[in-house]
Write a protein that holds these residues in place. Structure first.
Motif, mmCIF file in Angstrom:
data_model
loop_
_atom_site.group_PDB
_atom_site.id
_atom_site.type_symbol
_atom_site.label_atom_id
_atom_site.label_comp_id
_atom_site.label_asym_id
_atom_site.label_seq_id
_atom_site.Cartn_x
_atom_site.Cartn_y
_atom_site.Cartn_z
ATOM 1 N N SER A 197 0.390 -0.956 0.213
ATOM 2 C CA SER A 197 0.328 0.014 -0.219
ATOM 3 C C SER A 197 0.942 1.498 -0.185
ATOM 4 O O SER A 197 0.487 2.413 -0.939
ATOM 5 N N LEU A 198 1.928 0.895 0.663
ATOM 6 C CA LEU A 198 3.085 2.361 0.953
ATOM 7 C C LEU A 198 4.030 2.501 0.287
ATOM 8 O O LEU A 198 4.640 3.691 0.135
ATOM 9 N N GLY A 199 4.407 1.531 -0.298
ATOM 10 C CA GLY A 199 5.924 1.952 -1.885
ATOM 11 C C GLY A 199 6.012 0.814 -2.510
ATOM 12 O O GLY A 199 4.897 -0.032 -2.741
ATOM 13 N N ALA A 274 -4.361 4.320 -0.738
ATOM 14 C CA ALA A 274 -5.371 2.615 -0.062
ATOM 15 C C ALA A 274 -6.295 2.392 0.428
ATOM 16 O O ALA A 274 -6.893 1.904 0.871
ATOM 17 N N ALA A 275 -6.709 3.435 1.220
ATOM 18 C CA ALA A 275 -8.033 3.903 2.131
ATOM 19 C C ALA A 275 -9.293 3.264 1.267
ATOM 20 O O ALA A 275 -9.736 3.171 1.576
ATOM 21 N N ARG A 276 -8.721 4.760 -0.230
ATOM 22 C CA ARG A 276 -10.322 3.920 -1.519
ATOM 23 C C ARG A 276 -10.103 3.267 -1.701
ATOM 24 O O ARG A 276 -11.223 2.485 -1.767
ATOM 25 N N TYR A 277 -8.792 2.515 -2.315
ATOM 26 C CA TYR A 277 -8.680 1.245 -2.947
ATOM 27 C C TYR A 277 -9.485 -0.018 -2.452
ATOM 28 O O TYR A 277 -10.428 -0.318 -2.445
ATOM 29 N N TYR A 278 -8.959 0.480 -0.938
ATOM 30 C CA TYR A 278 -8.928 -0.883 -0.189
ATOM 31 C C TYR A 278 -11.316 -0.690 0.224
ATOM 32 O O TYR A 278 -12.055 -1.699 0.191
ATOM 33 N N ARG A 279 -11.417 0.272 0.463
ATOM 34 C CA ARG A 279 -12.719 0.896 0.619
ATOM 35 C C ARG A 279 -14.200 0.315 -0.798
ATOM 36 O O ARG A 279 -15.144 -0.336 -0.993
#
Length: 341
Positions: A197-199, A274-279
């Protein structure tokens, strides 16, 4: 380069010495070795303490007052590491002499958060197994954030992570809001989730560990499944399964929204993405769960599949979608009114 090694031990007398000796032979010595011993009544700690007296790098042996279990014990070992990078280490494998040196080269790119390498699967006597049980190591090369399968099963013993990911995202689950109720994340699953998610992640072909399978592994190599077996598994997945996956995706989205304010701006921006992706993934899985409910009429199912298709929900797993096989299964379930709880 400061690479800590985190080892969660439990009654490791049978194979521990061979693993420790392979660590001592590293062409790039570790910054430290942290061993959390979950078996205070065994001789594991004695072997580790004897090893500590023979090597030129720090070895910290922490004996747990009460048994934590595999998951919690590994997270404890990781939390005690002070290096810039953390190599996950099982007690019963044997490392190639150049493992740390080879992996360290990949972290020259500051955006790489996790490096995973190949392994050679062996039996208890370190003889290579005939069956092709390592074929699931499917990733090779460098992959940008959110371009890999979010549900990929990562084996920790083949993994080194950037220590900062534990500062950016708190790995501890809140009891009132777990990421995946009833299915706590293992240390390696958590690392894959946060790092992808972060890199970037870097996956290399080199088989840098003899991955020993001896019948008493905490986690082992599952047998390869042919296409027929995979299809059979997919057929039995229904509303309950997809609802649980949806809840897990929502939990991951919430975790990404809790990114540390001290994290660099690019990391915070990636956490938000990543928050939008998993939502979005959770919403798609939730709609898919409803599709397999027994009371869902065919017309409603057809509308759900159509909306999912138009929204791009059936893109490949590597791009946040449900995959093409999911589309085929959902169309079949709609046409023949298949219900699976």
């Amino acid at each position: 380069m400061k690479i800590s090694i985190a080892m969660a031990a439990y009654k490791g007398e049978r194979f521990l010495r061979e693993q420790l000796d392979s660590i001592a032979r590293q062409t790039l010595l570790p910054y430290e070795l942290v061993i959390t011993d979950d078996s205070p009544d065994s001789g594991t700690a004695d072997i580790a303490l004897d090893f500590a007296r023979r090597v030129p790098f720090p070895v910290r042996v922490v004996r747990n007052a009460e048994r934590l279990g595999f998951h919690a014990n590994f997270f404890k070992a990781i939390s005690l590491c002070d290096g810039d990078f953390v190599a996950f280490c099982d007690q019963d494998d044997v490392w190639a002499d150049n493992k740390l040196e080879r992996v360290a080269r990949e972290f020259a790119d500051p955006e790489v958060m996790l490096v995973v390498h190949g392994v050679k699967v062996v039996n208890g006597e370190l003889n290579e197994r005939d069956d092709n049980t390592a074929s699931h190591w499917s990733y090779r090369g460098v992959h940008d954030p959110l371009t890999t399968n979010p549900w990929y099963v990562l084996f920790g013993m083949s993994t080194v992570v950037r220590r900062a990911i534990y500062d950016y995202i708190d790995w501890r689950e809140r009891p009132e809001h777990p990421i995946d109720p009833g299915f706590p994340m293992s240390h390696d699953t958590w690392a894959w989730f946060v790092a992808t998610s972060l890199g970037k992640i870097s996956a290399i072909d080199d088989a840098l560990v003899l991955y020993r399978q001896h019948g008493a592994n905490s986690c082992g190599v599952a047998p390869d499944r042919d296409v027929g077996a995979k299809v059979k598994m997919s057929k039995v997945a229904g509303a309950t399964h997809y609802r649980r996956m949806a809840n897990a995706a929502f939990g991951r989205a919430d975790k990404m929204r809790d990114v540390s304010r001290d994290a660099p701006l690019p990391v915070r921006e990636r956490a938000a993405a990543a928050a939008r992706y998993y939502r979005a993934l959770g919403e798609r899985l939730g709609r898919r769960a409803d599709l397999y409910g027994a009371a869902t009429p065919m017309v409603r199912r057809a509308g759900t599949v159509a909306r999912l298709l138009v929204s791009g929900a059936y893109r490949p797993l590597n791009h946040g979608g449900l995959g093409h096989r999911a589309l085929l299964k959902d169309v079949h379930a709609t046409v023949f009114h298949v219900s699976i709880e």
